[in-house]
Design a protein around this motif. Sequence first.
Motif, PDB file in Angstrom:
ATOM      1  N   THR A  10      11.012  17.733  38.306  1.00 44.42           N
ATOM      2  CA  THR A  10      10.418  18.513  39.394  1.00 44.42           C
ATOM      3  C   THR A  10       9.591  17.631  40.318  1.00 44.42           C
ATOM      4  OG1 THR A  10       8.540  19.116  37.975  1.00 44.42           O
ATOM      5  CG2 THR A  10      10.399  20.648  38.047  1.00 44.42           C
ATOM      6  N   TYR A  11       8.902  16.651  39.747  1.00 42.19           N
ATOM      7  CA  TYR A  11       8.086  15.768  40.579  1.00 42.19           C
ATOM      8  C   TYR A  11       8.949  14.962  41.545  1.00 42.19           C
ATOM      9  CZ  TYR A  11       4.690  12.267  42.011  1.00 42.19           C
ATOM     10  OH  TYR A  11       3.878  11.457  42.763  1.00 42.19           O
ATOM     11  N   GLY A  60      10.352  16.882  44.309  1.00 48.55           N
ATOM     12  CA  GLY A  60       9.323  17.205  45.283  1.00 48.55           C
ATOM     13  C   GLY A  60       9.013  16.082  46.258  1.00 48.55           C
ATOM     14  N   THR A  70       1.641  20.887  37.269  1.00 55.04           N
ATOM     15  CA  THR A  70       1.886  20.273  38.576  1.00 55.04           C
ATOM     16  C   THR A  70       1.701  21.315  39.681  1.00 55.04           C
ATOM     17  OG1 THR A  70       4.239  20.813  38.568  1.00 55.04           O
ATOM     18  CG2 THR A  70       3.588  18.733  37.518  1.00 55.04           C
ATOM     19  N   ASN A 127      14.311  20.384  34.692  1.00 56.69           N
ATOM     20  CA  ASN A 127      13.070  21.159  34.752  1.00 56.69           C
ATOM     21  C   ASN A 127      11.878  20.512  34.057  1.00 56.69           C
ATOM     22  OD1 ASN A 127      14.141  23.138  36.351  1.00 56.69           O
ATOM     23  ND2 ASN A 127      14.493  24.600  34.696  1.00 56.69           N
ATOM     24  N   GLU A 129       3.817  22.298  41.769  1.00 62.30           N
ATOM     25  CA  GLU A 129       5.021  23.136  41.834  1.00 62.30           C
ATOM     26  C   GLU A 129       5.016  24.234  40.775  1.00 62.30           C
ATOM     27  OE1 GLU A 129       5.732  19.102  43.442  1.00 62.30           O
ATOM     28  OE2 GLU A 129       5.059  19.821  41.477  1.00 62.30           O
ATOM     29  N   ARG A 130       4.340  23.994  39.675  1.00 63.36           N
ATOM     30  CA  ARG A 130       4.346  24.941  38.559  1.00 63.36           C
ATOM     31  C   ARG A 130       3.104  25.820  38.475  1.00 63.36           C
ATOM     32  NH1 ARG A 130       5.940  20.681  33.741  1.00 63.36           N
ATOM     33  NH2 ARG A 130       8.207  20.713  33.972  1.00 63.36           N
TER      34      ARG A 130
END
Length: 288
Positions: free
Chosen positions: A173-174, A177, A120, A168, A122-123
Amino acid sequence: MLQSFFNTFIHITFKQLLAWLVLPLFILLVLANKVRAHHDITIDNITPASTPHITVVTEIWPPYNYIDENGEVVGIATDVIRQTLEHAKLDYHIEPYPWVRAYNMAQEEENVLIYSIIRTPERKDLFQWICQITPYVKHHFYRLTKRTDIQAQNLEDVKAYKVGVVKNTYPHTYLKGVGFVDNTNLEVVVDDEANIRKLFAGRLDLLIETPETMTIRLSKMGLKLDEVTPFLTINNQETFENCMAFGLKTDPALVKKVRDAFEQTKHLSKLKRKGSSDPLLEEKKGTN
């Protein structure tokens, strides 16, 4: 007297000559021994630096990675990992952990490979990625079928409900976000089966899973598939790759070695990347 002087001169000169001859020979002998010792160490006693052992970590996420009846880690994604590392001739072992522990190990330790992990935005800067190991994965919101009061057309509507997520993971996380908040509309748990138990107990409104995984988990827990209903995907407009990844502390040369092996073995797992079924999924199809 002259004869005595001559004899003394000859004797001293002979000693000097002997010293001049012996000293260089002694030095050469010492140097030769050092060279021989160095040769013995570098050639005979030291082997080339061994490739580091790879610790492979994953979570239980059938049909991609799970433990079979023999206690072995298997699955669609696992097959790809094994083919890749064996082709690269790397020493490795696979350990299943709760996702949070596996994720932290991959980030914080050298030579730790994690899979299946969704790449993603973020990662993307947190790992060194090797993609993609399975077909694109779609995650759905699920509600209890009897909860007809739950209605949502988009993510903004979903924010009115309590959604169970594992810490996590990609769904966690999505959703954070896009404005979801822990302990408000996100209920963070340690594993996916805890999510399902909470959903059936009425302690959650929704949970997130792939259709294949939901089928398998419910069957394992003795629950019926028709008791839950998927109604919305969490990423209608976006598709993210399912990958393997090393943390930033791992030598990029090792990452390249694994990436090259992955590219070279794509044909071996072509069917799996196009969506072939895992035996566990075939076994659960049609069961309720």
